[in-house]
Design a protein around this motif. Structure first.
Motif, PDB file in Angstrom:
ATOM      1  N   PHE A 145       0.948  -1.179   0.064  1.00 23.30           N
ATOM      2  CA  PHE A 145      -0.020   0.013   0.099  1.00 23.30           C
ATOM      3  C   PHE A 145       0.979   1.096   0.034  1.00 23.30           C
ATOM      4  CE2 PHE A 145      -3.468  -2.421   2.467  1.00 23.30           C
ATOM      5  CZ  PHE A 145      -3.952  -2.900   1.173  1.00 23.30           C
ATOM      6  N   ASP A 146       1.901   1.218   1.027  1.00 28.47           N
ATOM      7  CA  ASP A 146       2.788   2.332   0.983  1.00 28.47           C
ATOM      8  C   ASP A 146       3.401   2.591  -0.355  1.00 28.47           C
ATOM      9  OD1 ASP A 146       4.336   4.362   2.712  1.00 28.47           O
ATOM     10  OD2 ASP A 146       5.955   3.391   1.764  1.00 28.47           O
ATOM     11  N   PHE A 147       3.701   1.738  -1.077  1.00 36.33           N
ATOM     12  CA  PHE A 147       4.457   1.822  -2.535  1.00 36.33           C
ATOM     13  C   PHE A 147       3.554   2.465  -3.541  1.00 36.33           C
ATOM     14  CE2 PHE A 147       5.872  -0.759  -6.471  1.00 36.33           C
ATOM     15  CZ  PHE A 147       6.912   0.077  -6.804  1.00 36.33           C
ATOM     16  N   GLN A 148       2.161   2.349  -3.328  1.00 43.67           N
ATOM     17  CA  GLN A 148       1.298   3.288  -4.119  1.00 43.67           C
ATOM     18  C   GLN A 148       0.760   4.462  -3.436  1.00 43.67           C
ATOM     19  OE1 GLN A 148      -1.161   0.151  -6.088  1.00 43.67           O
ATOM     20  NE2 GLN A 148      -0.578  -1.068  -4.426  1.00 43.67           N
ATOM     21  N   PHE A 149       1.594   5.109  -2.658  1.00 41.51           N
ATOM     22  CA  PHE A 149       1.121   6.318  -2.033  1.00 41.51           C
ATOM     23  C   PHE A 149       0.659   7.404  -2.932  1.00 41.51           C
ATOM     24  CE2 PHE A 149       5.574   7.120  -2.394  1.00 41.51           C
ATOM     25  CZ  PHE A 149       5.561   8.596  -2.707  1.00 41.51           C
ATOM     26  N   GLU A 150       1.047   7.413  -3.997  1.00 46.24           N
ATOM     27  CA  GLU A 150       0.664   8.537  -5.031  1.00 46.24           C
ATOM     28  C   GLU A 150      -0.473   8.212  -5.759  1.00 46.24           C
ATOM     29  OE1 GLU A 150       2.675  10.224  -9.126  1.00 46.24           O
ATOM     30  OE2 GLU A 150       3.567   8.722  -8.249  1.00 46.24           O
ATOM     31  N   THR A 151      -0.686   7.088  -6.146  1.00 47.10           N
ATOM     32  CA  THR A 151      -1.981   6.835  -6.657  1.00 47.10           C
ATOM     33  C   THR A 151      -3.177   6.487  -5.867  1.00 47.10           C
ATOM     34  OG1 THR A 151      -1.160   4.470  -6.700  1.00 47.10           O
ATOM     35  CG2 THR A 151      -0.833   5.564  -8.680  1.00 47.10           C
ATOM     36  N   ILE A 152      -2.888   5.907  -4.597  1.00 51.82           N
ATOM     37  CA  ILE A 152      -4.033   5.757  -3.483  1.00 51.82           C
ATOM     38  C   ILE A 152      -4.439   7.205  -3.111  1.00 51.82           C
ATOM     39  CG2 ILE A 152      -4.307   5.187  -1.416  1.00 51.82           C
ATOM     40  CD1 ILE A 152      -2.734   2.481  -1.855  1.00 51.82           C
ATOM     41  N   THR A 153      -3.453   8.000  -2.894  1.00 47.10           N
ATOM     42  CA  THR A 153      -3.892   9.358  -2.682  1.00 47.10           C
ATOM     43  C   THR A 153      -4.478  10.190  -3.601  1.00 47.10           C
ATOM     44  OG1 THR A 153      -1.807   9.705  -1.142  1.00 47.10           O
ATOM     45  CG2 THR A 153      -3.239  11.653  -1.731  1.00 47.10           C
ATOM     46  N   THR A 154      -4.291  10.031  -5.052  1.00 45.02           N
ATOM     47  CA  THR A 154      -4.896  10.478  -6.049  1.00 45.02           C
ATOM     48  C   THR A 154      -6.330   9.909  -6.009  1.00 45.02           C
ATOM     49  OG1 THR A 154      -2.821  10.887  -7.201  1.00 45.02           O
ATOM     50  CG2 THR A 154      -4.912  10.841  -8.645  1.00 45.02           C
ATOM     51  N   PHE A 155      -6.362   8.676  -5.959  1.00 42.33           N
ATOM     52  CA  PHE A 155      -7.858   8.005  -5.793  1.00 42.33           C
ATOM     53  C   PHE A 155      -8.881   8.613  -4.839  1.00 42.33           C
ATOM     54  CE2 PHE A 155     -10.419   4.708  -4.327  1.00 42.33           C
ATOM     55  CZ  PHE A 155     -11.317   4.268  -5.293  1.00 42.33           C
ATOM     56  N   ASN A 166      -8.711  11.571  -3.651  1.00 41.56           N
ATOM     57  CA  ASN A 166      -8.949  12.806  -3.651  1.00 41.56           C
ATOM     58  C   ASN A 166      -9.411  13.377  -5.208  1.00 41.56           C
ATOM     59  OD1 ASN A 166      -8.064  14.254  -0.913  1.00 41.56           O
ATOM     60  ND2 ASN A 166      -6.525  12.774  -1.444  1.00 41.56           N
ATOM     61  N   ASP A 167      -9.475  12.420  -5.885  1.00 43.65           N
ATOM     62  CA  ASP A 167     -10.052  12.373  -7.306  1.00 43.65           C
ATOM     63  C   ASP A 167     -11.354  11.709  -7.497  1.00 43.65           C
ATOM     64  OD1 ASP A 167      -9.891  13.793 -10.026  1.00 43.65           O
ATOM     65  OD2 ASP A 167      -8.868  12.212 -10.553  1.00 43.65           O
ATOM     66  N   GLY A 168     -12.375  11.853  -6.749  1.00 42.42           N
ATOM     67  CA  GLY A 168     -13.639  11.263  -6.702  1.00 42.42           C
ATOM     68  C   GLY A 168     -13.741   9.881  -7.008  1.00 42.42           C
ATOM     69  N   GLU A 169     -12.612   9.264  -6.405  1.00 41.42           N
ATOM     70  CA  GLU A 169     -12.472   7.823  -6.250  1.00 41.42           C
ATOM     71  C   GLU A 169     -12.652   7.124  -7.663  1.00 41.42           C
ATOM     72  OE1 GLU A 169     -14.803   5.757  -3.311  1.00 41.42           O
ATOM     73  OE2 GLU A 169     -13.867   7.214  -1.627  1.00 41.42           O
ATOM     74  N   GLU A 170     -12.003   8.014  -8.614  1.00 37.47           N
ATOM     75  CA  GLU A 170     -11.895   7.303 -10.232  1.00 37.47           C
ATOM     76  C   GLU A 170     -10.710   6.432 -10.198  1.00 37.47           C
ATOM     77  OE1 GLU A 170     -13.626   7.758 -13.024  1.00 37.47           O
ATOM     78  OE2 GLU A 170     -15.129   9.168 -12.014  1.00 37.47           O
ATOM     79  N   LEU A 171     -11.033   5.170 -10.821  1.00 39.58           N
ATOM     80  CA  LEU A 171     -10.242   4.250 -10.915  1.00 39.58           C
ATOM     81  C   LEU A 171      -8.861   4.729 -11.690  1.00 39.58           C
ATOM     82  CD1 LEU A 171     -12.105   0.889 -11.109  1.00 39.58           C
ATOM     83  CD2 LEU A 171     -10.744   1.603  -9.276  1.00 39.58           C
ATOM     84  N   SER A 208      -2.039   2.655 -25.379  1.00 39.67           N
ATOM     85  CA  SER A 208      -0.677   2.123 -25.789  1.00 39.67           C
ATOM     86  C   SER A 208       0.606   3.073 -25.075  1.00 39.67           C
ATOM     87  CB  SER A 208      -0.434   2.495 -27.283  1.00 39.67           C
ATOM     88  OG  SER A 208      -0.220   3.727 -27.497  1.00 39.67           O
ATOM     89  N   ASN A 209       1.789   2.499 -24.994  1.00 40.98           N
ATOM     90  CA  ASN A 209       2.831   3.091 -24.430  1.00 40.98           C
ATOM     91  C   ASN A 209       2.757   3.756 -22.956  1.00 40.98           C
ATOM     92  OD1 ASN A 209       2.408   4.216 -27.617  1.00 40.98           O
ATOM     93  ND2 ASN A 209       4.527   3.527 -27.166  1.00 40.98           N
ATOM     94  N   ASN A 210       1.907   2.810 -22.355  1.00 43.05           N
ATOM     95  CA  ASN A 210       1.667   3.458 -20.829  1.00 43.05           C
ATOM     96  C   ASN A 210       2.879   3.011 -19.997  1.00 43.05           C
ATOM     97  OD1 ASN A 210      -0.209   3.895 -18.434  1.00 43.05           O
ATOM     98  ND2 ASN A 210       0.536   1.965 -17.905  1.00 43.05           N
ATOM     99  N   ALA A 211       3.086   4.132 -19.216  1.00 40.97           N
ATOM    100  CA  ALA A 211       4.245   4.130 -18.095  1.00 40.97           C
ATOM    101  C   ALA A 211       3.801   4.617 -16.956  1.00 40.97           C
ATOM    102  CB  ALA A 211       5.461   5.147 -18.681  1.00 40.97           C
ATOM    103  N   HIS A 212       2.587   5.240 -16.650  1.00 35.67           N
ATOM    104  CA  HIS A 212       2.070   5.841 -15.465  1.00 35.67           C
ATOM    105  C   HIS A 212       0.473   6.240 -15.902  1.00 35.67           C
ATOM    106  CE1 HIS A 212       1.452   8.207 -12.076  1.00 35.67           C
ATOM    107  NE2 HIS A 212       2.714   7.834 -11.559  1.00 35.67           N
ATOM    108  N   ALA A 213      -0.271   5.512 -14.894  1.00 36.86           N
ATOM    109  CA  ALA A 213      -1.655   5.297 -15.144  1.00 36.86           C
ATOM    110  C   ALA A 213      -2.317   7.087 -14.883  1.00 36.86           C
ATOM    111  CB  ALA A 213      -2.677   4.577 -14.472  1.00 36.86           C
ATOM    112  N   TYR A 214      -1.552   7.844 -14.383  1.00 38.26           N
ATOM    113  CA  TYR A 214      -2.257   9.218 -13.782  1.00 38.26           C
ATOM    114  C   TYR A 214      -1.321  10.366 -14.521  1.00 38.26           C
ATOM    115  CZ  TYR A 214      -5.067   7.422 -10.038  1.00 38.26           C
ATOM    116  OH  TYR A 214      -5.924   6.824  -9.319  1.00 38.26           O
ATOM    117  N   LEU A 215      -0.532   9.896 -15.536  1.00 38.83           N
ATOM    118  CA  LEU A 215       0.249  11.026 -16.200  1.00 38.83           C
ATOM    119  C   LEU A 215      -0.040  10.997 -17.716  1.00 38.83           C
ATOM    120  CD1 LEU A 215       4.101  10.530 -14.837  1.00 38.83           C
ATOM    121  CD2 LEU A 215       2.201  12.427 -14.197  1.00 38.83           C
ATOM    122  N   GLY A 216      -0.155  12.177 -18.070  1.00 40.97           N
ATOM    123  CA  GLY A 216      -0.475  12.475 -19.517  1.00 40.97           C
ATOM    124  C   GLY A 216       0.755  11.985 -20.580  1.00 40.97           C
ATOM    125  N   ALA A 217       0.288  12.397 -21.871  1.00 39.73           N
ATOM    126  CA  ALA A 217       1.324  12.325 -22.834  1.00 39.73           C
ATOM    127  C   ALA A 217       2.315  13.535 -22.676  1.00 39.73           C
ATOM    128  CB  ALA A 217       0.603  12.231 -24.365  1.00 39.73           C
TER     129      ALA A 217
END
Length: 379
Positions: free
Chosen positions: A206-216, A218-223, A229-238
């Motif tokens: 859980f701690d390893f995912q502190f960034e993504t869990i915090t975003t979840f 505080n962002d309307g609990e959007e998965l 394609s070319n994904n490297a981070h689920a919360y970062l844009g192109a």
């Protein structure tokens, strides 16, 4: 003098998580005595990560148990347990990664040990903690990655869950345990009291995912949603991702799309004056097609002088040929008691400029019994 010189760590742990913690303490000077079962020893001795056997044992055992001593003893036998407790009475740290209840049944719980060593630092890793309904399940890395949603962050949108290519939760739990032990040893030095250090692989994941869990939360609990394609981070844009080129691959981190359009001479990107998050699939698709037209070095020669965050994507063979790797002096050769030598990595930490290397390789099962028993007999 090494930072942890004169500290004695008695380590009951097996596999990867606990042994990785005691390895780091050994690297910094602690004496680590690895407690093992007679005949079989740590199961990691025969747990193969590939078909490679080194000196008749698993490569992963040699990697994570170098610079330690081995004391083979049947601590379930009352007489042997009594002998072992003499060693534990003088330990600075006692650590294990058994499931909850195992050490209590043996007679080596925290309460048992502080009865003979009141100022000991007693440290333990479990898979899921002592109170979770999962507490009796196996604390195995892939299972932990799967149960903690980590597998939905790697790979592309259509890939389904993808695990990481390393036993990352084991290693994180080991790092966290080492941190807790060091904090407890500092308090012991300052206040002359011991400590019970506890953590679970579940909490490390859980701690390893502190960034993504915090975003979840505080962002309307959007998965989190990976790009097509070319994904490297689920919360970062192109353009954040890895792209194939004419002869290899190119990693692109953050960057303004209009700037990239100009630098890469890619007219199709000019339709995106703003780098909006919801446009990342379209942007990445255009980039992926465009970057295929030239070799990696061609693109690097354009992007690096413009201070665009980018990198070549190397395999091990390419990495180890790089001067940037060679200057780190990161590979060391260690030697086992029987003369067998092997190459492995060193400790990544430097203190006052000192690189921590140790020539001693992993121990043969029970190789230090005679000397340790002699020490115990003098207590």
């Amino acid at each position: 003098m090494l930072p942890l010189e004169d500290y004695l760590i008695v380590d009951f742990s097996q596999f990867l998580s606990g042994p990785s913690a005691s390895l780091r303490l050994a690297d910094m000077g602690a004496r680590v005595i690895k407690i093992e079962k007679p005949v079989t020893g740590d199961i990691c001795r025969t747990l193969y990560t590939s078909d490679l056997m080194m000196n008749k044992e698993s490569s992963v055992f040699h990697t994570i148990n170098r610079n330690k001593e081995s004391f083979a003893i049947d601590f379930k036998d009352p007489k042997e347990l009594k002998t072992l407790k003499k060693l534990l009475a003088k330990a600075d740290v006692v650590m294990h990664n058994f499931r909850p209840g195992v050490m209590e049944r043996i007679g080596l719980s925290y309460q048992d040990i502080i009865a003979i060593n009141p100022k000991v630092v007693y440290a333990e890793i479990s898979g899921y903690g002592a109170t979770s309904e999962l507490k009796d399940k196996p604390g195995q890395d892939l299972l932990l990655q799967s149960l903690t949603a980590l597998t939905w962050l790697s790979g592309n949108k259509q890939d389904g869950p993808v695990s990481m290519g390393l036993s990352i939760i084991d290693m994180l739990a080991g790092a966290h345990l080492a941190q807790g032990i060091l904090a407890a040893l500092y308090r012991k030095t300052v206040k002359n009291i011991g400590a019970l250090v506890q953590l679970s692989m579940l909490e490390s994941a859980f701690d390893f995912q502190f960034e993504t869990i915090t975003t979840f939360f505080n962002d309307g609990e959007e998965l989190p949603e990976r790009t097509k394609s070319n994904n490297a981070h689920a919360y970062l844009g192109a353009p954040y991702g890895i792209y194939q080129t004419k002869d290899g691959y190119l990693a692109l981190a953050m960057g303004a799309i209009p700037v990239l359009a100009n630098l890469l001479n890619c007219d199709a990107l000019n339709q995106f004056p703003e780098n909006k998050f919801d446009l990342r699939d379209q942007i990445k698709a255009i980039l992926a097609n465009h970057l295929l037209t030239q070799e990696t070095k061609f693109w690097l020669n354009i992007l690096e002088p413009a201070d665009i965050w980018c990198a070549n994507v190397l395999n091990y063979e390419q990495l180890f040929a790089e001067e940037a790797f060679k200057v780190l002096d990161f590979i060391q050769e260690v030697k086992m008691e029987d003369g067998y030598t092997y190459q492995t990595t060193r400790c990544p930490i430097k203190i006052d400029g000192q690189i921590f290397k140790a020539e001693r390789g992993s121990p043969k099962l029970g190789q230090d019994n005679e000397r340790i028993l002699q020490e115990i007999s003098n207590i």
